[in-house]
Motif scaffolding. Structure first.
Motif, PDB file in Angstrom:
ATOM      1  N   GLY A 202       0.790  -1.233   0.000  1.00 50.06           N
ATOM      2  CA  GLY A 202       0.000   0.000   0.000  1.00 50.06           C
ATOM      3  C   GLY A 202       0.820   1.280   0.000  1.00 50.06           C
ATOM      4  N   TYR A 203       1.979   1.230   0.661  1.00 44.09           N
ATOM      5  CA  TYR A 203       2.816   2.437   0.734  1.00 44.09           C
ATOM      6  C   TYR A 203       3.625   2.652  -0.550  1.00 44.09           C
ATOM      7  N   TYR A 276       4.484  -7.594  -0.538  1.00 41.16           N
ATOM      8  CA  TYR A 276       5.798  -7.938   0.017  1.00 41.16           C
ATOM      9  C   TYR A 276       5.808  -9.374   0.549  1.00 41.16           C
ATOM     10  N   GLN A 277       4.644  -9.875   0.965  1.00 45.76           N
ATOM     11  CA  GLN A 277       4.548 -11.258   1.456  1.00 45.76           C
ATOM     12  C   GLN A 277       3.206 -11.822   1.007  1.00 45.76           C
ATOM     13  N   SER A 296       2.426  -7.877 -10.700  1.00 51.14           N
ATOM     14  CA  SER A 296       2.614  -8.179  -9.278  1.00 51.14           C
ATOM     15  C   SER A 296       4.096  -8.335  -8.952  1.00 51.14           C
ATOM     16  N   THR A 297       4.364  -8.972  -7.812  1.00 50.06           N
ATOM     17  CA  THR A 297       5.752  -9.107  -7.337  1.00 50.06           C
ATOM     18  C   THR A 297       6.132 -10.580  -7.222  1.00 50.06           C
ATOM     19  N   GLU A 298       7.442 -10.821  -7.146  1.00 47.21           N
ATOM     20  CA  GLU A 298       7.963 -12.200  -7.136  1.00 47.21           C
ATOM     21  C   GLU A 298       7.979 -12.769  -5.725  1.00 47.21           C
ATOM     22  N   GLY A 318       8.726  -3.691  -4.004  1.00 42.45           N
ATOM     23  CA  GLY A 318       9.290  -2.363  -3.738  1.00 42.45           C
ATOM     24  C   GLY A 318       9.840  -1.659  -4.963  1.00 42.45           C
ATOM     25  N   ASP A 319       9.931  -2.372  -6.090  1.00 45.41           N
ATOM     26  CA  ASP A 319      10.451  -1.733  -7.314  1.00 45.41           C
ATOM     27  C   ASP A 319       9.294  -1.009  -8.021  1.00 45.41           C
TER      28      ASP A 319
END
Length: 370
Positions: A202-203, A276-277, A296-298, A318-319
């Protein structure tokens, strides 16, 4: 079927679940079991152990759950207990259910939906680690959501005790998705569904919005979800600040479900989850079932859901630059966009269908009931 009416032809299962209207992935998973083929194959009783609300409301719900479970054990006499749990408070809340069942010699399966292993176990004291191992050791089987989580949990419990069963998708038909593609691509709506907070990225929303809109000012963002008062305030202020000249292209509709959720998923062009998780997020599976490309993220089991460069784009958590750019890139090229949409829907159908999920679950039941 009343509490005292037993179907002698079916094996009896008691499932410990959250109240169906709870926000988040666990309730989304268990809601799919109601009225499904699982209930045709087994005699199932649901005991609710958790609800949204104040600490007092949650405590009252848990206590009522223990009382109801005690009654179910005496009257329904389950042959197996299937619990849905997470980390944190859920770990403590589930223990009375576990001990009550084990006292009667009833096998217990834990369906583990937790995501924050680091603060739950990795950073815990040696004493807490030892308690965690001891508790998980009492389960007859632990269902984890991905191979990645099987490896993570192997620090706590033997791999022989674990079975991987991914969450599921209930996809739309291709002929329902195809007519939506043109309007989706033209409207450029990016959808987020989930908790507004740190864990779900969210941040990072503000920087992602800034990056994407710097490449294409027509991109709109819809952040569906809720969080703590402090998180919501900070995230909204940052996002509106980052999109000063484009404020009308940002919206925060709050937590959505049912018809509202369906409407947002049908109208969205793509789905974004900068987590992040994660375990294996139901929100991504839902979005794939609507033929939405994913950005999305890895983390967690997400790489098992999204084919990088085919059905969407994955970046490091975070990227924000990479995430914002990926959104703009997907919404720039019509044929690339349509191909990603088709791939997403096809993965949802072929790899994460509900029937296959239930089949795997029933296999676990049968192995234990034997």
């Amino acid at each position: 079927m009343g509490m005292n009416t037993l179907d002698n032809n079916k094996k009896r299962i008691c499932m410990i679940v959250q109240q169906p209207d709870v926000q988040g992935g666990i309730a989304a998973v268990t809601s799919g079991y109601y009225g499904s083929v699982l209930e045709q194959d087994y005699d199932i009783r649901y005991v609710e152990s958790y609800c949204n609300g104040s600490k007092l409301k949650k405590l009252t719900k848990a206590l009522k759950g223990y009382a109801e479970f005690s009654k179910v054990l005496k009257e329904f006499k389950p042959e197996l207990v299937h619990m849905h749990t997470s980390f944190g408070a859920s770990f403590y809340r589930m223990q009375p259910f576990l001990f009550m069942a084990k006292k009667r010699g009833i096998p217990v399966v834990d369906h583990l939906h937790g995501a924050d292993f680091k603060s739950f176990y990795t950073e815990a004291s040696d004493k807490k680690k030892s308690t965690i191992k001891k508790i998980y050791g009492k389960f007859d089987r632990i269902i984890v959501l991905s191979e990645e989580w099987k490896t993570t949990m192997s620090e706590v419990v033997s791999v022989n005790k674990m079975t991987v069963i991914e969450n599921y998708s209930k996809p739309l038909k291709e002929d329902e998705v195809e007519p939506l593609v043109d309007k989706r691509f033209a409207d450029k709506k990016v959808l987020f569904l989930g908790e507004l907070g740190q864990r779900k990225g969210g941040y990072d929303f503000a920087d992602i919005v800034k990056e994407a809109q710097s490449k294409d000012p027509d991109i709109k963002f819809i952040f569906c979800g809720s969080g703590s008062e402090a998180d919501e305030k900070a995230i909204k202020e940052a996002v509106y600040g980052a999109s000063k000249s484009n404020r009308e292209k940002i919206s925060f509709p709050g937590w959505v479900r049912g018809a509202d959720k369906d409407k947002f998923l049908r109208e969205a062009a793509l789905f974004m989850l900068p987590s992040y998780q994660e375990g294996l997020p139901m929100s991504i599976l839902d979005a794939m079932g609507y033929g939405l490309p994913i950005v999305s993220t890895e983390v967690g089991g997400i790489p098992q859901l999204v084919d990088e460069g085919v059905s969407g784009k994955l970046s490091k958590a975070g990227d924000t630059k990479a995430i914002g750019s990926a959104i703009a890139d997907l919404l720039k090229d019509r044929s690339k966009y349509e191909a990603a949409s088709k791939a997403s829907l096809s993965i949802a159908r072929e790899r994460f269908g509900f029937d296959a999920h239930v089949e795997r679950l029933e296999r676990v039941y049968e192995e234990i009931l034997k």
